[in-house]
Design a protein around this motif. Structure first.
Motif, mmCIF file in Angstrom:
data_model
loop_
_atom_site.group_PDB
_atom_site.id
_atom_site.type_symbol
_atom_site.label_atom_id
_atom_site.label_comp_id
_atom_site.label_asym_id
_atom_site.label_seq_id
_atom_site.Cartn_x
_atom_site.Cartn_y
_atom_site.Cartn_z
ATOM 1 N N VAL A 127 9.792 -4.164 -60.794
ATOM 2 C CA VAL A 127 10.799 -5.011 -61.445
ATOM 3 C C VAL A 127 10.572 -5.020 -62.953
ATOM 4 N N LEU A 128 9.304 -5.165 -63.373
ATOM 5 C CA LEU A 128 9.000 -5.137 -64.798
ATOM 6 C C LEU A 128 9.358 -3.791 -65.411
ATOM 7 N N THR A 129 9.028 -2.714 -64.729
ATOM 8 C CA THR A 129 9.332 -1.383 -65.246
ATOM 9 C C THR A 129 10.836 -1.156 -65.353
ATOM 10 N N GLN A 130 11.579 -1.608 -64.357
ATOM 11 C CA GLN A 130 13.021 -1.415 -64.364
ATOM 12 C C GLN A 130 13.683 -2.116 -65.549
ATOM 13 N N LEU A 131 13.137 -3.259 -65.963
ATOM 14 C CA LEU A 131 13.706 -4.010 -67.080
ATOM 15 C C LEU A 131 13.012 -3.687 -68.396
ATOM 16 N N ASN A 132 12.222 -2.593 -68.427
ATOM 17 C CA ASN A 132 11.535 -2.135 -69.642
ATOM 18 C C ASN A 132 10.611 -3.199 -70.222
ATOM 19 N N GLU B 164 15.845 2.209 -74.042
ATOM 20 C CA GLU B 164 15.287 0.891 -74.337
ATOM 21 C C GLU B 164 13.770 0.991 -74.461
ATOM 22 N N PRO B 165 13.186 0.442 -75.528
ATOM 23 C CA PRO B 165 11.724 0.472 -75.655
ATOM 24 C C PRO B 165 11.069 -0.520 -74.705
ATOM 25 N N THR B 166 9.824 -0.241 -74.364
ATOM 26 C CA THR B 166 9.063 -1.165 -73.536
ATOM 27 C C THR B 166 8.658 -2.379 -74.362
ATOM 28 N N TYR B 167 8.909 -3.549 -73.823
ATOM 29 C CA TYR B 167 8.664 -4.786 -74.567
ATOM 30 C C TYR B 167 7.321 -5.381 -74.166
ATOM 31 N N LYS B 168 6.518 -5.694 -75.206
ATOM 32 C CA LYS B 168 5.255 -6.392 -75.017
ATOM 33 C C LYS B 168 5.335 -7.718 -75.777
ATOM 34 N N VAL C 112 19.975 -18.161 -76.804
ATOM 35 C CA VAL C 112 19.687 -17.089 -75.855
ATOM 36 C C VAL C 112 20.754 -16.002 -75.971
ATOM 37 N N GLU C 113 20.334 -14.750 -76.162
ATOM 38 C CA GLU C 113 21.240 -13.608 -76.224
ATOM 39 C C GLU C 113 20.425 -12.335 -76.103
ATOM 40 N N GLY C 114 21.118 -11.176 -76.163
ATOM 41 C CA GLY C 114 20.457 -9.886 -76.105
ATOM 42 C C GLY C 114 20.056 -9.498 -74.691
ATOM 43 N N ARG C 115 19.095 -8.580 -74.597
ATOM 44 C CA ARG C 115 18.563 -8.185 -73.288
ATOM 45 C C ARG C 115 17.236 -8.842 -72.998
ATOM 46 N N GLU D 138 10.115 -21.289 -82.054
ATOM 47 C CA GLU D 138 10.926 -20.185 -82.548
ATOM 48 C C GLU D 138 11.215 -19.212 -81.415
ATOM 49 N N ALA D 139 12.382 -18.596 -81.500
ATOM 50 C CA ALA D 139 12.831 -17.639 -80.488
ATOM 51 C C ALA D 139 12.946 -16.260 -81.101
ATOM 52 N N THR D 140 12.749 -15.244 -80.265
ATOM 53 C CA THR D 140 12.901 -13.849 -80.666
ATOM 54 C C THR D 140 13.867 -13.173 -79.707
ATOM 55 N N VAL D 141 14.781 -12.395 -80.257
ATOM 56 C CA VAL D 141 15.810 -11.734 -79.458
ATOM 57 C C VAL D 141 15.718 -10.227 -79.668
ATOM 58 N N GLN D 142 15.751 -9.469 -78.585
ATOM 59 C CA GLN D 142 15.853 -8.016 -78.661
ATOM 60 C C GLN D 142 17.198 -7.604 -78.081
ATOM 61 N N GLU D 143 18.032 -7.023 -78.936
ATOM 62 C CA GLU D 143 19.362 -6.612 -78.514
ATOM 63 C C GLU D 143 19.291 -5.383 -77.606
ATOM 64 N N ALA D 144 20.294 -5.238 -76.775
ATOM 65 C CA ALA D 144 20.367 -4.099 -75.864
ATOM 66 C C ALA D 144 20.894 -2.878 -76.592
ATOM 67 N N ARG D 145 20.286 -1.720 -76.348
ATOM 68 C CA ARG D 145 20.772 -0.456 -76.903
ATOM 69 C C ARG D 145 21.743 0.230 -75.951
ATOM 70 N N LYS D 146 21.506 0.064 -74.667
ATOM 71 C CA LYS D 146 22.368 0.683 -73.654
ATOM 72 C C LYS D 146 23.113 -0.424 -72.920
ATOM 73 N N LEU D 147 24.412 -0.456 -73.098
ATOM 74 C CA LEU D 147 25.255 -1.453 -72.454
ATOM 75 C C LEU D 147 26.153 -0.785 -71.430
#
Length: 816
Positions: free
Chosen positions: A617-622, A689-693, A740-743, A753-762
């Motif tokens: 599941v984690l891998t599928q969502l990068n 999509e890059p892998t998010y850490k 809340v927004e992005g992927r 504070e919040a951090t948002v990573q936008e989606a590259r592939k929609l």
């Protein structure tokens, strides 16, 4: 002996006397000395406690007794209560404990931690739900506030209106700390059900008359010191539904539902408990809900908290004071009191869990609806005072319908606004424009160069200058407003008129205190929204936070995976789904699954600590597949782990940041700043999509992406179960939820504070409007979002036109 000159001694003596008199005197009425800071002073936030556990806030005052005779309020003019002597930024000190529980005698009225009134003209409205007993027993309302030091008290007022009747005015004069004022509530003013409250501030600057000085003006109202006081003998409601609707907030603006479930852990309990929590959140409607699960009754109950006992009659027999009649034979739900008599207790029970589920379904039925039904508005009365109408394209709303009355204004910067709701399949951000048809007038003192600005969700979307001197009337004047800042759910549109005059340069006391109107806005003004493209996209967390999409639009239940079912996990899940149900307008249907691979191709939601989520599941969502091993490591664990997660790819990415990469970054920044062109618009195909850490200080991750076999997956996770519970409570706050927004959305409790990573592939979802006109609008927005593809299409079309023309001329043209 050293002799000093006479002039310095006189100056020093005079300066000392001035400092002493200023320290002892009240705020000066009007002073032309320069006292405005070099930059606009931001509104300071009330201190937020660092919660290790969500503790109910202790009340600042629990005594139902009236104030002393010399401090009582004149019913005719609404005089103030004594000024609090507390330190700046802190709530008033509590008096000795009273025998009457504070949850019964007091109701906090601000639906957030604090409420800021900024600028020269500011209004905030919201609604309170009261039972018939509460409406009759209300005695007075108290407000605790503080303001900027530059606010002139002789020309600035704070007023409170209830049900369109002003009950009190206060000179704004508390720059050194919180000040509490109290006004009597006239008998018969409050009514059972919804009551409309409006807090208004008219503020003027002490020294400056330019436009920039208006941004220094603010008054902040503290939630912990703002409440309605009731008579001590008060019932909590006549039915469970009424007790839920009338539940208010605590001193920090939170609304807490404490569910008592003696037997936690069974899979059959998960779906009905989460359905009950969603129904409670929708029925109550307060903007900051949170849920806790316990196995035993609490010792006491505080303001903003409702206890709900859920279980079979056998499980609850030793927990609640008394069971409802018929609990041993069939479904039962009733309202009673806790054992200490401190507050209401809702009991949901039956002989079996099947009967308990039936009781929950009957209780939640009034707020349930079919996903196929179109919603006409979104409920936001509890924090805005009105519902937000949905705009589907082609509608026209007058300002009167949007809650903006005709207003005259004598200051320099006028600002007002309204809310609209946008569906989750809105797709017109790249090309769409809406239009304001403005009915307004400006006086002869307004100088040329004034302008009217329109803001959408805090972003400027349009500017209309005023070129003519001598005043004028705008009659249905069109102002085009870009749609690029609209998102799914509730959107705030604000209109601001900047109105300098020649008298502002002189800045005389007479011009500052003048009540001659400079601007008038009429309620006949209107908002027109043209038809726009409608097609959903994924991943899109903004649609989930705005309207609960895509889970709120499907007929079949959403698959829910939770590896463990304990109190902390249930609290996090109930808070998350409760907030989702509020924006969806109804509880979501959920189907718990025992294994991640049992989801299949359905839409699914995964909730759990990082170590409880399946790696696929984690891998599928990068997301980082080693999330559990690397997130929130202690210093000792970092030393032990060393550089085991370091790879050759990490070094390659480091060495690629040379001269070319830096210049490309500068080019991207220049295109974004000068031409408003993003990197995504200058590409033919989307990158991966890059892998998010997550970073070390991030406490929560909310991610969305496509499933393995289809469907849309959403993951809510944190380093551990306790952190997930606490961070989800913060996520459900309205101020955080609307970000809340992005992927991928991440949140830090320490920094808020919040951090948002936008989606590259929609990816596109099936549209609900398969008409030719809708597809034309979809194509227009897609081409506007992909400039290189648009340019390539134009080149191809031009080539085809040239080839076709040459071919036709070859066959039918003149030949030599």
């Amino acid at each position: 002996m050293i002799r000093l000159p006479l002039a310095p001694l006189v100056a020093i003596t005079f300066l000392g006397q001035c400092v002493s008199s200023i320290a002892q005197a009240p705020p000066a009425p009007f002073d032309m000395s320069p006292e405005r800071p070099a930059s606009p002073e931001p509104v300071p936030r009330m201190p937020r406690p660092n919660r290790a556990e969500p503790q109910p806030a202790s009340p600042p005052d629990v005594s139902p007794a009236k104030p002393p005779a010399e401090d009582r309020i004149d019913p005719q003019r609404g005089a103030e209560a004594p000024t609090s002597q507390q330190q700046p930024g802190l709530p008033p000190s509590p008096p000795p404990d009273s025998e009457v529980p504070e949850a019964v005698t007091r109701r906090y009225i601000i639906p957030s931690e604090s409420l800021a009134l900024t600028g020269e003209h500011s209004r905030n409205a919201w609604s309170l739900y009261l039972t018939a007993e509460q409406a009759e027993a209300a005695q007075s309302v108290s407000l605790a506030y503080r303001n900027a030091i530059v606010v002139a008290p002789e020309a600035s007022t704070l007023s409170l209106s209830i049900n369109n009747r002003r009950i009190g005015d206060e000179q704004i004069r508390s720059p050194n700390g919180l000040r509490t004022v109290e006004w009597r509530i006239p008998p018969g003013l409050l009514r059972p059900g919804n009551n409309d409250l409006q807090l208004a501030a008219e503020q003027r600057h002490r020294t400056d008359c330019d436009i920039r000085s208006t941004y220094d003006l603010w008054t902040e109202v503290d939630s912990g010191g703002s409440f309605i006081t009731f008579a001590p003998s008060l019932r909590s409601g006549s039915s469970p539904a009424e007790a839920v609707r009338s539940l208010a907030t605590d001193a920090e603006g939170h609304t807490t539902f404490q569910l008592i479930v003696p037997a936690i852990g069974s899979t059959e309990q998960l779906a009905p408990l989460l359905r009950l929590s969603q129904g409670l959140a929708v029925m109550n409607g307060m903007p900051n809900p949170q849920f806790t699960f316990e196995q035993q009754m609490p010792q006491n109950q505080h303001a903003g908290q409702l206890t709900v006992a859920v279980g079979t009659a056998a499980e609850l027999s030793d927990v609640v004071p008394s069971l409802p009649p018929g609990a041993e034979t069939g479904p039962a739900i009733a309202l009673t009191q806790t054992s200490d008599g401190g507050g209401p207790l809702v009991v949901v029970t039956g002989p079996t869990w099947s009967a308990v589920t039936s009781a929950i379904d009957s209780f939640v039925a009034p707020v349930s609806r079919s996903p196929a039904l179109r919603r006409e508005s979104m409920s936001s009365e509890r924090w805005t005072g009105r519902t937000a109408p949905f705009v589907f394209g082609g509608e026209t709303f007058t300002f009167a319908q949007l809650g903006i009355p005709t207003t005259e204004f004598s200051g320099r910067r006028f600002r007002t606004g309204f809310d609209i709701a946008v569906p989750s399949d809105f797709y017109a951000g790249a090309y769409g424009e809406t239009m304001l048809l403005l009915d307004a007038a400006y006086g002869g003192s307004v100088a040329a160069g004034s302008h009217i600005d329109v803001y959408v969700n805090g972003n400027i979307a349009s500017t209309t200058p005023i070129y003519e001197d001598g005043g004028g009337i705008l009659r249905q004047a069109p102002i085009r407003v870009t749609m690029r800042h609209l998102t799914a759910g509730i959107n705030r549109i604000e209109l601001e008129a900047v109105l300098p005059s020649d008298a502002d340069a002189a800045c005389t006391p007479a011009s500052e205190a003048s009540n001659n109107a400079r601007f008038a806005l009429f309620e006949t003004s209107a908002l027109y929204v043209p038809p726009y493209a409608r097609i959903g996209q994924t991943p899109n967390l903004a649609a989930l936070a705005g309207t609960g999409a895509p889970y709120s639009r499907q007929q079949e239940p959403t698959a829910l995976y939770m590896d463990r079912i304990d109190a902390a996990m249930l609290s996090a899940a109930a808070t998350f789904f409760g907030k989702m149900a509020q924006v969806s307008g109804a509880p979501l249907a959920l189907e718990p699954v025992s294994a991640a691979n049992a989801v299949g191709g359905r839409n699914a939601i995964y909730i759990g600590a990082a170590g409880q989520l399946p790696v696929n599941v984690l891998t599928q969502l990068n997301l980082d597949p080693d999330l559990a091993a690397t997130w929130k490591l202690s210093d000792t664990e970092r030393e032990v782990s060393g550089n085991q997660s370091l790879t050759l790819e990490d070094w390659r990415s480091r060495l690629q940041g040379g001269f070319i990469e830096k210049n490309l970054a500068l080019l991207r920044d220049w295109l974004r700043a000068k031409l408003d062109v993003s990197e995504n618009a200058l590409r033919f195909l989307p990158s991966g999509e890059p892998t998010y850490k997550p970073a070390d200080d991030e406490d929560l991750l909310l991610a969305q992406g496509p499933g393995l076999n289809g469907g849309i997956w959403t993951v809510l996770t944190a380093p551990n179960a306790q952190e997930l519970k606490l961070a989800t409570n913060e996520l459900a706050r309205q101020s955080v939820w609307q970000q809340v927004e992005g992927r991928i959305f991440s949140y830090s409790r320490a920094t808020d504070e919040a951090t948002v990573q936008e989606a590259r592939k929609l990816s596109f979802l099936p549209t609900i409007d398969p008409s030719v006109s809708n597809y034309r609008l979809i194509a227009a927005n897609w081409l506007s979002s992909n400039l290189l593809s648009y340019a390539l299409l134009l080149v191809v079309a031009s080539c085809l036109l040239g080839i076709t023309t040459a071919t036709l001329l070859h066959w039918i043209g003149r030949r030599r």
